[in-house]
Design an enzyme around this catalytic site. Structure first.
Site, PDB file in Angstrom:
ATOM      1  N   VAL A 128      38.839 -33.741  21.540  1.00  0.00           N
ATOM      2  CA  VAL A 128      37.693 -34.190  22.329  1.00  0.00           C
ATOM      3  C   VAL A 128      37.827 -33.742  23.779  1.00  0.00           C
ATOM      4  O   VAL A 128      36.866 -33.794  24.555  1.00  0.00           O
ATOM      5  CB  VAL A 128      37.558 -35.724  22.272  1.00  0.00           C
ATOM      6  CG1 VAL A 128      37.236 -36.163  20.859  1.00  0.00           C
ATOM      7  CG2 VAL A 128      38.821 -36.412  22.776  1.00  0.00           C
ATOM      8  N   SER A 132      45.005 -29.361  31.345  1.00  0.00           N
ATOM      9  CA  SER A 132      46.076 -28.425  31.677  1.00  0.00           C
ATOM     10  C   SER A 132      47.405 -28.835  31.074  1.00  0.00           C
ATOM     11  O   SER A 132      48.242 -27.983  30.773  1.00  0.00           O
ATOM     12  CB  SER A 132      46.215 -28.322  33.194  1.00  0.00           C
ATOM     13  OG  SER A 132      46.490 -29.592  33.747  1.00  0.00           O
ATOM     14  N   GLN A 135      46.088 -32.410  25.397  1.00  0.00           N
ATOM     15  CA  GLN A 135      44.778 -32.490  24.781  1.00  0.00           C
ATOM     16  C   GLN A 135      44.703 -33.750  23.941  1.00  0.00           C
ATOM     17  O   GLN A 135      45.721 -34.297  23.510  1.00  0.00           O
ATOM     18  CB  GLN A 135      44.470 -31.249  23.946  1.00  0.00           C
ATOM     19  CG  GLN A 135      45.446 -30.937  22.839  1.00  0.00           C
ATOM     20  CD  GLN A 135      45.203 -29.538  22.274  1.00  0.00           C
ATOM     21  OE1 GLN A 135      45.334 -28.531  22.978  1.00  0.00           O
ATOM     22  NE2 GLN A 135      44.854 -29.460  20.985  1.00  0.00           N
ATOM     23  N   VAL A 136      43.480 -34.225  23.701  1.00  0.00           N
ATOM     24  CA  VAL A 136      43.259 -35.523  23.068  1.00  0.00           C
ATOM     25  C   VAL A 136      42.490 -35.333  21.768  1.00  0.00           C
ATOM     26  O   VAL A 136      41.488 -34.609  21.733  1.00  0.00           O
ATOM     27  CB  VAL A 136      42.499 -36.478  24.014  1.00  0.00           C
ATOM     28  CG1 VAL A 136      42.258 -37.824  23.335  1.00  0.00           C
ATOM     29  CG2 VAL A 136      43.272 -36.670  25.312  1.00  0.00           C
ATOM     30  N   ASP A 285      43.138 -41.487  40.064  1.00  0.00           N
ATOM     31  CA  ASP A 285      42.340 -40.361  39.568  1.00  0.00           C
ATOM     32  C   ASP A 285      41.019 -40.899  39.023  1.00  0.00           C
ATOM     33  O   ASP A 285      40.621 -40.602  37.898  1.00  0.00           O
ATOM     34  CB  ASP A 285      43.116 -39.615  38.479  1.00  0.00           C
ATOM     35  CG  ASP A 285      42.624 -38.177  38.311  1.00  0.00           C
ATOM     36  OD1 ASP A 285      41.897 -37.696  39.196  1.00  0.00           O
ATOM     37  OD2 ASP A 285      42.973 -37.543  37.304  1.00  0.00           O
TER      38      ASP A 285
END
Length: 510
Positions: A128, A132, A135-136, A285
């Site tokens: 999804v 960098s 990843q998910v 963030d």
């Protein structure tokens, strides 16, 4: 240890990429840039077609994942890279091609020590999101829970280790030049970046940060931190609760779903204040991609790789600085800067007071809703050079997050009054932290801690000065005037006394 030639070669390649995107133009034109550095910038762009408008974000994306994270770090340093560059670097999206799922599957199984079928009922091979560092993937556990599985990219640790080593080497060379480069402390910039990166490269630490933030935010309704599945979390894999929601960037979708953007903006500001001021531990963030509105109206946050910490004393100083600027108490604001040692003691507090007035007065005539936290803090950064103020990474991270939260809140509610929204919270915190009750409570706590240390202090004194032993005390010695004898006579007297002592010893032992 990597040879300097290797570091130099890497820097030349990266410098060429930056030059092709015009990202070195600001450094080259800065009058404070040392001549040697300026010559290197010219060499890097030799023969390249440099665009008129620098594109910093694309330059860092072209270099690679480690540079993307460094660019995000530099976005918090407008004093170092300039306001325009800092704003452009905030656009870094980490949009990279995903790693093949077979490699991701192998990484999950190796990290968790089980076949993927023994961990998840299903897992979507298409991520999804691909950033960098990781990843998910969306997955369903064996007990039917929908979760997000975050997995580090294969080989990312080695790539970051090489880049960090070169960044540190380059920062040391730059700082050794002295002058303005030394004041900006590039080695400290890279050291801070290393801390962020090491946290993000160990997903157990990110999971722990999420867990800690969830506990801290229990007192703030309407803000949700996803729970961690610790049985499916390791250094390279993190599994957490899946959040179904609408991103804060999609204002029209929020309205269509029946949510009130104005209420959401106020809730976001209060949640950030709770983290930064009350708890001293904040999500650093908070851009729109990491914030969702859940079906029940709560704000959900993700991606806890970058977290900020501020101790209580720094929070008190920061609150007093902001309050002093708004109330035109510039003298007190200047004194705090000297007390906190943000300004070296050799400067004049009255001169610094005048410089602060130049920052504060332009905003005093504006309506409160038009007062920008970002503009005010940028004005403070502008005077740091004149007063040799060394950078404070923890405050810079807070400043970057404050500006980010302000931007997200304004995108939801263009008419939001940041001071009216945050004012009651800040005033109540200042009253509880700086009021007479707080002073009495602090003194009681300090005195109690001192009393607790007394037994240990007494034991250490006894150890240093033990009680007398079995030998009888020495008799008192008669005071005898000592004659000061100079030159060689002193050594003659010492020799006579030594001979007499030797004779006495022979007599008694004889």
């Amino acid at each position: 240890m990597t040879h300097p030639v290797v570091h130099t070669w890497r820097l030349l390649k990266w410098g060429r990429t930056l030059a092709r995107h015009g990202a070195l133009r600001g450094i080259e034109r800065d009058p404070l840039t040392p001549p040697r550095v300026r010559r290197l910038m010219r060499l890097a762009r030799f023969g390249a077609r440099v665009p008129k408008q620098p594109n910093y974000s694309e330059a860092f994306q072209a270099i690679g994942p480690a540079a993307i994270k460094l660019g995000q770090s530099l976005a918090t340093r407008p004093d170092l890279v300039g306001e325009h560059a800092a704003q452009d670097l905030l656009r870094l999206q980490d949009a990279l091609p995903p790693a093949p799922f077979e490699l991701i599957r192998h990484s999950i199984e190796e990290s968790l020590g089980k076949p993927i079928e023994a961990l998840f009922e299903s897992i979507d091979p298409e991520p999804v999101g691909a950033a960098s560092i990781a990843q998910v993937h969306k997955a369903v556990t064996l007990d039917g829970r929908t979760v997000a599985v975050k997995v580090l990219r294969p080989g990312i640790e080695e790539e970051f280790a090489e880049a960090l080593e070169t960044y540190e080497w380059a920062a040391a060379q730059a700082e050794a030049i002295g002058g303005e480069l030394a004041r900006l402390r590039p080695r400290l910039v890279i050291a801070t970046f290393r801390q962020w990166t090491l946290r993000e490269l160990d997903l157990r630490r990110e999971a722990a940060s999420a867990s800690e933030l969830a506990e801290a935010m229990e007192a703030e309704p309407g803000y949700h931190v996803p729970s961690i599945d610790w049985q499916r979390t390791a250094r390279r894999v993190m599994t957490l609760e899946w959040l179904d929601g609408i991103k804060l960037s999609k204002r029209e979708d929020l309205i269509a779903a029946g949510h009130d953007p104005k209420a959401i903006a106020g809730r976001l500001v209060r949640a950030f204040l709770r983290q930064a001021i009350s708890e001293g531990f904040f999500h650093a963030d908070l851009h729109q991609g990491n914030l969702f509105v859940l079906p029940n109206g709560d704000i959900g946050a993700i991606d806890f790789g970058i977290m900020g910490r501020i101790n209580r004393q720094a929070r008190v100083w920061l609150a007093e600085i902001l309050y002093g600027l708004l109330t035109a108490n510039y003298r007190r604001v200047a004194e705090i800067h000297f007390e906190a040692q943000y300004v070296p003691a050799h400067h004049n507090v009255d001169e610094f007071t005048t410089a602060l007035r130049a920052v504060g007065e332009p905003i005093r005539g504006l309506p409160v809703k038009d007062v920008s936290i970002g503009q005010m803090l940028d004005g403070l950064f502008a005077i740091t050079r004149d007063f040799d103020m060394q950078t404070q990474p923890h405050l810079l991270l807070l400043q970057k997050t404050m500006v980010m939260v302000e931007g997200v809140a304004h995108s939801l509610d263009p008419d939001i009054n940041m001071w009216e929204t945050s004012g009651p919270f800040v005033q109540e915190w200042m009253r509880t932290e700086l009021g007479p009750e707080a002073a009495v409570a602090d003194r009681l706590i300090m005195d109690f801690r001192t009393l607790r240390r007394l037994p240990d202090l007494i034991r250490r004194i006894e150890a240093e000065f033990p009680p007398l032993g079995a030998a009888p005390p020495s008799p008192p010695l008669k005071e005898i005037e000592v004659i000061r004898i100079g030159g060689g006579w002193r050594y003659a007297v010492v020799a006579v006394l030594a001979a007499a002592a030797g004779a006495a010893a022979m007599f008694f032992l004889g």
